[in-house]
Design a protein around this motif. Structure first.
Motif, PDB file in Angstrom:
ATOM      1  N   VAL A  65       0.632  -1.413  -0.374  1.00  0.00           N
ATOM      2  CA  VAL A  65       0.300   0.237  -0.274  1.00  0.00           C
ATOM      3  C   VAL A  65       0.786   1.190   0.074  1.00  0.00           C
ATOM      4  N   SER A  66       0.373   1.984  -0.894  1.00  0.00           N
ATOM      5  CA  SER A  66       1.504   3.739  -0.066  1.00  0.00           C
ATOM      6  C   SER A  66       0.194   4.556  -1.170  1.00  0.00           C
ATOM      7  N   PRO A 128       7.904  -7.966  -0.540  1.00  0.00           N
ATOM      8  CA  PRO A 128       7.586  -7.084  -1.832  1.00  0.00           C
ATOM      9  C   PRO A 128       8.237  -5.797  -1.701  1.00  0.00           C
ATOM     10  N   ILE A 129       9.322  -5.713  -2.119  1.00  0.00           N
ATOM     11  CA  ILE A 129      10.325  -4.789  -1.582  1.00  0.00           C
ATOM     12  C   ILE A 129      10.119  -3.606  -2.772  1.00  0.00           C
ATOM     13  N   PRO A 130       9.953  -2.670  -2.775  1.00  0.00           N
ATOM     14  CA  PRO A 130       9.587  -1.845  -4.708  1.00  0.00           C
ATOM     15  C   PRO A 130      11.122  -1.472  -4.972  1.00  0.00           C
ATOM     16  N   VAL A 198      12.820  -2.274  12.542  1.00  0.00           N
ATOM     17  CA  VAL A 198      12.608  -1.464  11.404  1.00  0.00           C
ATOM     18  C   VAL A 198      11.248  -1.798  11.301  1.00  0.00           C
ATOM     19  N   VAL A 199      10.261  -0.840  11.538  1.00  0.00           N
ATOM     20  CA  VAL A 199       9.208  -1.727  11.744  1.00  0.00           C
ATOM     21  C   VAL A 199       8.495  -0.834  10.199  1.00  0.00           C
ATOM     22  N   ILE A 200       7.409  -1.356   9.325  1.00  0.00           N
ATOM     23  CA  ILE A 200       6.813  -1.301   7.702  1.00  0.00           C
ATOM     24  C   ILE A 200       5.357  -1.300   8.314  1.00  0.00           C
ATOM     25  N   GLY A 201       4.577  -0.625   7.888  1.00  0.00           N
ATOM     26  CA  GLY A 201       3.230  -0.782   8.409  1.00  0.00           C
ATOM     27  C   GLY A 201       2.102  -0.352   9.802  1.00  0.00           C
ATOM     28  N   HIS A 297       3.897  -1.213   3.233  1.00  0.00           N
ATOM     29  CA  HIS A 297       4.049   0.230   2.823  1.00  0.00           C
ATOM     30  C   HIS A 297       5.237   0.501   2.577  1.00  0.00           C
ATOM     31  N   THR A 298       4.719   1.091   1.700  1.00  0.00           N
ATOM     32  CA  THR A 298       6.086   2.385   0.756  1.00  0.00           C
ATOM     33  C   THR A 298       5.688   3.108   0.317  1.00  0.00           C
ATOM     34  N   ILE A 299       6.415   4.688   0.208  1.00  0.00           N
ATOM     35  CA  ILE A 299       6.363   5.539   0.391  1.00  0.00           C
ATOM     36  C   ILE A 299       6.993   5.773  -1.021  1.00  0.00           C
TER      37      ILE A 299
END
Length: 487
Positions: A65-66, A128-130, A198-201, A297-299
């Motif tokens: 999600v972004s 899933p790292i963009p 490292v916290v994602i989401g 989550h990706t920014i």
């Protein structure tokens, strides 16, 4: 948002995404979107309009999600306040933090699935790292909250850092000269690794709190609790003593290695330029914990989610700082054109000549990133760049109202400072003592305290603000252009 509108409970990421979906602000993208460039390109096209949700990107089981906080009004909504109360609400939370509440692992959704790293595990397939921009040197974690403990005091720090995943269990990280780097240097001086998570989401309010400008040894998770109105539930990592938000989606546990540097970059940063490749500090990964069926989550770098998360906490800090010395300051805004960091607009109720120049100097002293300050009168909306430009066009004269300060420390990510020092070869970065050194400019775009007649009186039409166009326009009416009358 009206005061009687139910306030969304952004207690975790999923609650907020559900709210966006029910209000038409989340777009579900087709399955299988490539993680390299395509995902970021789609999210960028939706920037500020809708959050983008990518199920099974590149066939991965974890969705991405972004863009879920890509409008200023959305952030205010997540906080449960009107948009004009955003800075005051954030400032109150920063000044009245709530200690977090530790919960057991069994109560922490972020530890529903625990995966220790071993030779069979690879971050590049686990998550899933963009890869975002054209010249980025591989996949990057861009929305990870990096949490570490001060080796001397145990107090935590939270920040968002760009992290390049370039190995099975290794990541290179950019640390600017702030608290995380201070913690790392203290540990490295003792020959010790620094434990990190490292916290994602994370939820929108915890993301926002991570960007607060605070003195060292002020845990931003306590500001997150104040924004939520209740202590934030946290859980101890499975491999170290770092505490992380219990409701997060994904946590990468690891260690910043002492005396180890590996190549990182180029990377497209918030100024909308690439940072050069340099040797950076390295995180080795010990474990990954997640919710069941987590969301990544990706920014998208340099777009509104990136800019707003950085600018709003800075604005709240700048406003508080300036008002301590200049009560006439009523509002501030870090402009989007100034990448949410470099250009500050200040609304000021001037009582004496010369005061705006003092405000300008105070703003430069508040944060080294500030490169340009424009001070305007209180009849100018600092959130409207057109009004600010109008004030400069009609109230500013360069020979009397301009301040230039040379040789000052600014942002090390501002590419114009690199060129100014003559170090613009990717293989020969500027030495640390020259990085970010440049000039600062202040513009006093205020009218005189006293003036004759109506020369500086802003043109207005009586009653223009009270007009209700719905009451004035005749719905469905048309004009007979031959007979010149209503049909």
């Amino acid at each position: 948002m009206r005061n009687d509108t139910p306030k969304p409970k952004a207690t975790d990421l999923r609650t907020w995404l559900a709210h966006l979906q029910t209000t038409g602000r989340l777009a579900v993208i087709r399955e299988g979107v490539p993680l390299k460039h395509r995902l970021a390109a789609i999210a960028k096209r939706l920037d500020g309009k809708q959050a983008a949700y990518f199920p099974k990107p590149a066939g991965h089981t974890i969705p991405v999600v972004s863009g879920f906080v890509s409008k200023r009004g959305w952030i205010a909504e997540a906080m449960g306040v009107e948009q004009d109360g955003l800075l005051a609400a954030f400032r109150h939370a920063a000044e009245h933090p709530l200690p977090w509440r530790e919960v057991a692992s069994s109560e922490a959704p972020c530890q529903q699935v625990v995966t220790p790293m071993d030779a069979s595990k690879d971050l590049n397939t686990m998550l899933p790292i963009p890869t975002h921009s054209e010249h980025d040197n591989g996949p990057y974690i861009t929305a990870g909250l990096v949490i570490a403990r001060n080796p001397a005091t145990g107090v935590q720090n939270v920040s968002i850092n760009r992290i390049q995943v370039h190995g099975r269990d290794r990541m290179a990280i950019l640390m600017l000269p702030r608290h995380l780097l201070a913690f790392y240097k203290a540990a490295e001086a003792e020959g010790q690794a620094l434990d990190v998570a490292v916290v994602i989401g994370a939820d929108p309010l915890t993301l926002l709190a991570s960007q607060a400008i605070t003195p060292i040894d002020h845990d931003e998770l306590e500001i997150a609790g104040a924004l939520h109105g209740a202590p934030l539930p946290v859980v101890k990592c499975t491999t170290n003593a770092v505490r992380v938000p219990a409701n997060a989606e994904i946590v990468i546990e690891g260690r910043l290695l002492p005396q180890v540097r590996e190549a990182e970059g180029p990377f497209g940063e918030f100024p909308k330029y690439y940072s050069a490749q340099e040797k950076r500090e390295v995180i080795v990964v010990d474990a990954v914990t997640t919710r069941t069926n987590p969301i990544f989550h990706t920014i998208v770098p340099a777009e509104m989610e990136h800019l707003l998360l950085g600018s709003i906490p800075r604005e709240a800090t700048m406003l508080a700082h300036l008002q301590r010395s200049f009560p006439g300051v009523t509002d501030v805004h870090l402009s989007v054109g100034g990448v949410g960091r470099y250009h500050l607009f200040v609304k000021f109720r001037k009582a004496r000549e010369g005061e705006p120049k003092n405000v300008i100097l105070g703003a430069f002293g508040a944060h080294y990133d500030i490169k340009q300050v424009i001070v305007v009168d209180d009849d100018v909306d600092v959130h409207d760049p057109q009004q600010v430009e109008w004030a400069v066009a009609t109230r500013f004269q360069a020979d009397r109202d301009l301040i230039v300060i040379s040789g000052a420390q600014g942002s090390v990510l501002d590419p114009s400072t690199t060129v100014a020092t003559g170090h613009h070869d990717i293989d020969e970065p500027a030495p640390p003592h020259l990085q970010g050194v440049g000039a600062k400019m202040g513009l006093d775009a205020t009218r005189p305290v006293s003036y004759r007649g109506y020369i500086f009186t802003k043109v207005r039409i009586p009653g223009e603000l009270e007009i209700d166009l719905a009451q004035e326009i005749v719905p469905g009416a048309a004009v007979d252009w031959h007979g010149v009358g209503l049909q």
